[in-house]
Design a protein around this motif. Structure first.
Motif, PDB file in Angstrom:
ATOM      1  N   ARG A  23      46.390 -14.117  -6.682  1.00 56.21           N
ATOM      2  CA  ARG A  23      45.234 -14.552  -7.462  1.00 56.21           C
ATOM      3  C   ARG A  23      45.397 -16.041  -7.738  1.00 56.21           C
ATOM      4  O   ARG A  23      46.523 -16.540  -7.821  1.00 56.21           O
ATOM      5  N   TYR A  24      44.299 -16.745  -7.900  1.00 59.99           N
ATOM      6  CA  TYR A  24      44.416 -18.199  -8.045  1.00 59.99           C
ATOM      7  C   TYR A  24      43.187 -18.793  -8.718  1.00 59.99           C
ATOM      8  O   TYR A  24      42.117 -18.173  -8.793  1.00 59.99           O
ATOM      9  N   TYR A  25      43.369 -20.017  -9.204  1.00 66.74           N
ATOM     10  CA  TYR A  25      42.268 -20.845  -9.670  1.00 66.74           C
ATOM     11  C   TYR A  25      42.075 -21.976  -8.666  1.00 66.74           C
ATOM     12  O   TYR A  25      43.050 -22.496  -8.102  1.00 66.74           O
ATOM     13  N   LEU A  26      40.828 -22.363  -8.462  1.00 72.80           N
ATOM     14  CA  LEU A  26      40.527 -23.480  -7.587  1.00 72.80           C
ATOM     15  C   LEU A  26      39.556 -24.411  -8.306  1.00 72.80           C
ATOM     16  O   LEU A  26      38.486 -23.992  -8.735  1.00 72.80           O
ATOM     17  N   TYR A  27      39.959 -25.651  -8.448  1.00 78.85           N
ATOM     18  CA  TYR A  27      39.146 -26.657  -9.124  1.00 78.85           C
ATOM     19  C   TYR A  27      38.484 -27.572  -8.092  1.00 78.85           C
ATOM     20  O   TYR A  27      39.131 -28.019  -7.134  1.00 78.85           O
ATOM     21  N   TYR A  28      37.192 -27.845  -8.311  1.00 76.76           N
ATOM     22  CA  TYR A  28      36.457 -28.786  -7.476  1.00 76.76           C
ATOM     23  C   TYR A  28      36.172 -30.053  -8.281  1.00 76.76           C
ATOM     24  O   TYR A  28      35.705 -29.967  -9.417  1.00 76.76           O
ATOM     25  N   PRO A  29      36.443 -31.208  -7.702  1.00 79.74           N
ATOM     26  CA  PRO A  29      36.211 -32.457  -8.441  1.00 79.74           C
ATOM     27  C   PRO A  29      34.728 -32.742  -8.644  1.00 79.74           C
ATOM     28  O   PRO A  29      33.873 -32.226  -7.908  1.00 79.74           O
ATOM     29  N   LYS A  30      34.439 -33.538  -9.623  1.00 84.44           N
ATOM     30  CA  LYS A  30      33.063 -33.927  -9.922  1.00 84.44           C
ATOM     31  C   LYS A  30      32.444 -34.609  -8.703  1.00 84.44           C
ATOM     32  O   LYS A  30      33.054 -35.470  -8.083  1.00 84.44           O
ATOM     33  N   GLY A  31      31.228 -34.191  -8.353  1.00 81.01           N
ATOM     34  CA  GLY A  31      30.526 -34.776  -7.223  1.00 81.01           C
ATOM     35  C   GLY A  31      30.792 -34.084  -5.901  1.00 81.01           C
ATOM     36  O   GLY A  31      30.215 -34.463  -4.872  1.00 81.01           O
ATOM     37  N   TYR A  32      31.637 -33.049  -5.902  1.00 79.84           N
ATOM     38  CA  TYR A  32      31.983 -32.378  -4.654  1.00 79.84           C
ATOM     39  C   TYR A  32      30.746 -31.805  -3.960  1.00 79.84           C
ATOM     40  O   TYR A  32      30.556 -31.984  -2.754  1.00 79.84           O
ATOM     41  N   GLU A  33      29.889 -31.111  -4.704  1.00 81.95           N
ATOM     42  CA  GLU A  33      28.708 -30.482  -4.105  1.00 81.95           C
ATOM     43  C   GLU A  33      27.694 -31.508  -3.623  1.00 81.95           C
ATOM     44  O   GLU A  33      27.059 -31.329  -2.578  1.00 81.95           O
ATOM     45  N   ALA A  34      27.555 -32.594  -4.356  1.00 84.88           N
ATOM     46  CA  ALA A  34      26.556 -33.613  -4.000  1.00 84.88           C
ATOM     47  C   ALA A  34      26.978 -34.424  -2.773  1.00 84.88           C
ATOM     48  O   ALA A  34      26.131 -34.787  -1.944  1.00 84.88           O
TER      49      ALA A  34
END
Length: 242
Positions: free
Chosen positions: A42-53
């Motif tokens: 099991r894990y957590y995954l963080y996406y930095p600000k602006g990743y989707e854009a």
């Protein structure tokens, strides 16, 4: 099943009758078995600000391996230390952060399974494969050293906090990879000599090593290490040159 058949024979030696045994059949049988290692991570995954854009951009990724106190079945425990703790407190990173959980309270990290998870996350996200960063504390620090020795072509930078070090295999680590080691001088769980000797050997061989040795700190060196802002700036500056 092959068996070794023992045959006895009589031998006359120096006027004495001896009973000797000899193997009529003794063979090494060649065979092969393909094994499969399975682990539920099991894990957590963080996406930095602006990743989707920023759909055309690739990002680095930091793999964080926790210590023994956070191992087990409660994923929330991962948030108690290191980068996950900082994320909960509102800190932002310029790269993805992958934080798996070792499901075994009294077992070492299954590093093969960790690499499989890391590779899967990389393949399904926009990750720059030349900017894969690695860090771990205590038992996770041990695993970080292990990953660095067994996968020398994978990581762009390594930071180890109060971990046991594979001193005899230091030369397996990629000589071009920057390393930062943290340890408390009063650590009574994993002796500071682990890091002292590893850093000394790496420096003697010409490796790029930074060493932060806290004089009045015990095993909880991670509290200072992971709140060192320059650590994350340092990570973000590293990139593998293939």
């Amino acid at each position: 099943m092959y068996k070794s058949l023992l045959i006895f024979r009589l031998v006359w030696f120096g006027g004495i009758l001896l009973l000797q045994g000899c193997a009529a059949q003794s063979q090494l049988i060649e065979n092969e078995l393909q094994t499969v290692t399975k682990e539920n991570l099991r894990y957590y995954l963080y996406y930095p600000k602006g990743y989707e854009a920023n759909e055309d951009s690739e990002y680095g990724i930091l793999l964080f391996l926790h210590g023994g106190g956070e191992a087990g079945g409660n994923l929330e425990q991962i948030k108690e230390n290191g980068p996950p703790k900082l994320l909960v407190e509102g800190k932002q990173f310029p790269f993805l952060v992958l934080a798996p959980q070792n499901p075994h309270e009294k077992k070492w990290w299954n590093t093969e399974a960790v690499v499989q998870l890391l590779d899967s996350v990389i393949e399904t996200n926009r990750v720059d494969k030349n900017r894969i960063y690695l860090t771990g504390l205590s038992r996770g620090g041990n695993a970080a050293w292990e990953l660095a020795t067994q996968y020398p072509d994978k990581f762009a930078a390594l930071a180890v906090v109060c971990g046991m070090a594979p001193l005899p295999y230091a030369h397996w680590i990629d000589k071009e990879m920057p390393i930062w080691v943290f340890h408390g001088a009063k650590d009574d769980v994993i002796q500071v000599s682990e890091s002292d000797e590893m850093v000394a050997k790496l420096k003697k061989m010409g490796y790029q090593v930074k060493y932060t040795r806290y004089p009045n700190v015990g095993h909880n060196a991670w509290e200072k290490a992971y709140t060192t802002e320059s650590l994350y700036t340092w990570f973000a500056q590293q990139k593998r040159v293939n």
